[in-house]
Design an enzyme around this catalytic site. Structure first.
Site, PDB file in Angstrom:
ATOM      1  CD  GLU A  93     -48.800  84.055  19.660  1.00 10.88           C
ATOM      2  OE1 GLU A  93     -48.862  84.858  20.614  1.00 10.88           O
ATOM      3  OE2 GLU A  93     -47.964  84.159  18.742  1.00 10.88           O
ATOM      4  CD  GLU A  97     -46.483  90.658  18.162  1.00  9.94           C
ATOM      5  OE1 GLU A  97     -45.683  91.496  18.602  1.00  9.94           O
ATOM      6  OE2 GLU A  97     -47.103  89.869  18.895  1.00  9.94           O
TER       7      GLU A  97
HETATM    8  C1  XIL Z   1     -44.714  85.556  25.118  1.00  5.72           C
HETATM    9  C2  XIL Z   1     -44.292  84.394  26.000  1.00  5.72           C
HETATM   10  O1  XIL Z   1     -45.437  83.631  26.304  1.00  5.72           O
HETATM   11  C3  XIL Z   1     -43.639  84.889  27.263  1.00  5.72           C
HETATM   12  O2  XIL Z   1     -43.101  83.795  28.009  1.00  5.72           O
HETATM   13  C4  XIL Z   1     -42.533  85.875  26.943  1.00  5.72           C
HETATM   14  O3  XIL Z   1     -42.017  86.434  28.132  1.00  5.72           O
HETATM   15  C5  XIL Z   1     -43.039  86.993  26.048  1.00  5.72           C
HETATM   16  O4  XIL Z   1     -43.634  86.439  24.878  1.00  5.72           O
HETATM   17  N1  XIL Z   1     -47.221  87.263  20.999  1.00  5.72           N
HETATM   18  C6  XIL Z   1     -46.316  86.317  20.576  1.00  5.72           C
HETATM   19  C7  XIL Z   1     -45.672  85.415  21.576  1.00  5.72           C
HETATM   20  O5  XIL Z   1     -46.122  86.150  19.351  1.00  5.72           O
HETATM   21  O6  XIL Z   1     -44.373  85.048  21.193  1.00  5.72           O
HETATM   22  C8  XIL Z   1     -45.650  86.045  22.953  1.00  5.72           C
HETATM   23  O7  XIL Z   1     -45.159  85.072  23.875  1.00  5.72           O
HETATM   24  C9  XIL Z   1     -47.032  86.533  23.334  1.00  5.72           C
HETATM   25  C10 XIL Z   1     -47.497  87.588  22.379  1.00  5.72           C
END
Ligand code: XIL
Length: 360
Positions: A252, A146
């Site tokens: 994701e 990001e």
């Molecule tokens: C999220 C996790 O799922 C949560 O448990 C945590 O509290 C916050 O982060 N983008 C990403 C992930 O790259 O690492 C994030 O994961 C969601 C958004």
């Protein structure tokens, strides 16, 4: 003699019958993130679901800079070591997530005013310690997560960018390559399928490749909202990233079924949901489940459209009860994945299997 065991063969847990991993074996890996300290963080049905359907793991939180490296000389490898051992035992490759990110990162690493040299040396220490520890045991690292702004300038204004400068990205990739030369190296971000952010991502990737930095792939996070999935943008982004010679991954994936502000996957956004807004507290109504099934099928068809372009599709959670979308951007009951809270397959699971390209 053939014995049928109902405890194992119960269709309720979806650990018999066609699996995602086998059904898509000729197309791409199918993964999920997992949280906590394995194997205890999953119950027996969850472990069954994981091993039956998925063939690649991403740690949900434990390898992020904050949890793994809370203080300059202090590391916590409890959960990450357990995940890497669990994965090896079950012959599942691991995607490391992530070496450099502005969220879930400790303040000391790029503390304001420390300057470029100090920040770079802390980045080096971090990447060498973490990627070095798992050298040879990681399929690929999300090296930078990001880094691109949602609008405006090419890069997000982050502590790493401020202290080191915009080339913190190049440096992070070089350090990761030094620390684990055989791991693939990825750039990972959300909304990079959307035209403007896609262009900024393409410029960044071209800049890295032109300067001789090794980048192997790009991860499109895929935190989409049902009814607002930008199918054409996703197709165009896969084409454009693949045209740079990079592996493209959906890293994701989840399809939110509840309203949320237009904040994509920015974890700093928080919103309170009133009890009345927790509309699917009692379950996902059949029409929404079918809509979600159709959207998932269309997505998986698209992911397989250009053979070889998409190398991995990872979900962000094993089943609905394990999704971060139950708590972000606020607390409400969500149903974004292929399996329900009891590990049972949803309509979306059947729909996805329906578009699979076949076993290897
Ligand atoms: C999220 C996790 O799922 C949560 O448990 C945590 O509290 C916050 O982060 N983008 C990403 C992930 O790259 O690492 C994030 O994961 C969601 C958004």
């Amino acid at each position: 003699m053939r014995r049928v065991s109902h405890s194992i063969a119960s269709p309720k847990t979806s650990i018999v019958g066609p699996s995602l991993r086998a059904s898509f074996a000729r197309q791409f890996l199918v993964g999920t993130c997992v949280g906590g300290v394995l194997p205890a963080s999953l119950d027996a049905s969850e472990r069954g679901l994981l091993r039956h359907h998925f063939n690649v793991l991403t740690p949900e939180n434990c390898m992020k800079p904050g949890p793994i490296h809370p203080a300059p000389e202090r590391f916590d490898f409890t959960a990450s070591d357990a995940l890497v051992s669990f994965a090896a035992e079950h012959e599942m490759p691991v995607v490391g997530h992530c070496l450099c990110w502005h969220q879930q990162s400790p303040d000391w690493m790029f503390e304001a005013g420390i300057g470029r040299q100090a920040a770079l040396s802390q980045l080096r220490q971090h990447i060498h310690a973490v990627a070095g520890r798992y050298r040879g045991r990681i399929l690929g690292w999300d090296v930078v997560n990001e880094a691109i702004a949602d609008a405006g300038d090419a890069l997000r204004d982050t502590p790493a960018a401020r202290e080191i400068g915009p080339d913190f990205i190049e440096r992070a990739f070089e350090l990761a390559r030094e620390a684990d030369p055989n791991a693939e190296l990825y750039y990972n971000d959300y909304n990079i399928e959307r035209p403007a952010k896609r262009e900024r991502t393409l410029s960044l990737l071209r800049r890295l490749l032109a300067s001789g930095v090794r980048v192997d792939g790009v991860g499109i996070q895929g935190h989409w909202q049902l009814g607002e999935i930008p199918f054409d943008d996703i197709r165009a982004a896969i084409e454009a990233f693949a045209a740079l010679g990079l592996k493209v991954m959906i890293t994701e994936l989840d399809l939110d079924v509840v309203e949320r502000p237009d904040c994509s996957a920015d974890i700093s956004v928080q919103r309170a949901y009133a009890p009345a807004e927790d509309v699917y507290r009692d379950g996902l109504p059949a029409p929404i489940a079918s809509q979600q099934a159709a959207a998932y099928a269309r997505l998986f068809q698209l992911f397989g459209e250009r053979p070889g372009a998409v190398s991995r599709v990872s979900f962000w959670g094993l089943h609905d009860g394990r999704s971060w979308l139950n708590t972000w951007p606020g607390k409400r009951t969500n149903h974004p994945l292929l399996f329900d809270r009891g590990c049972r397959p949803k309509a979306a699971f059947e729909a996805v299997l329906g578009v699979a390209g076949g076993a290897a």
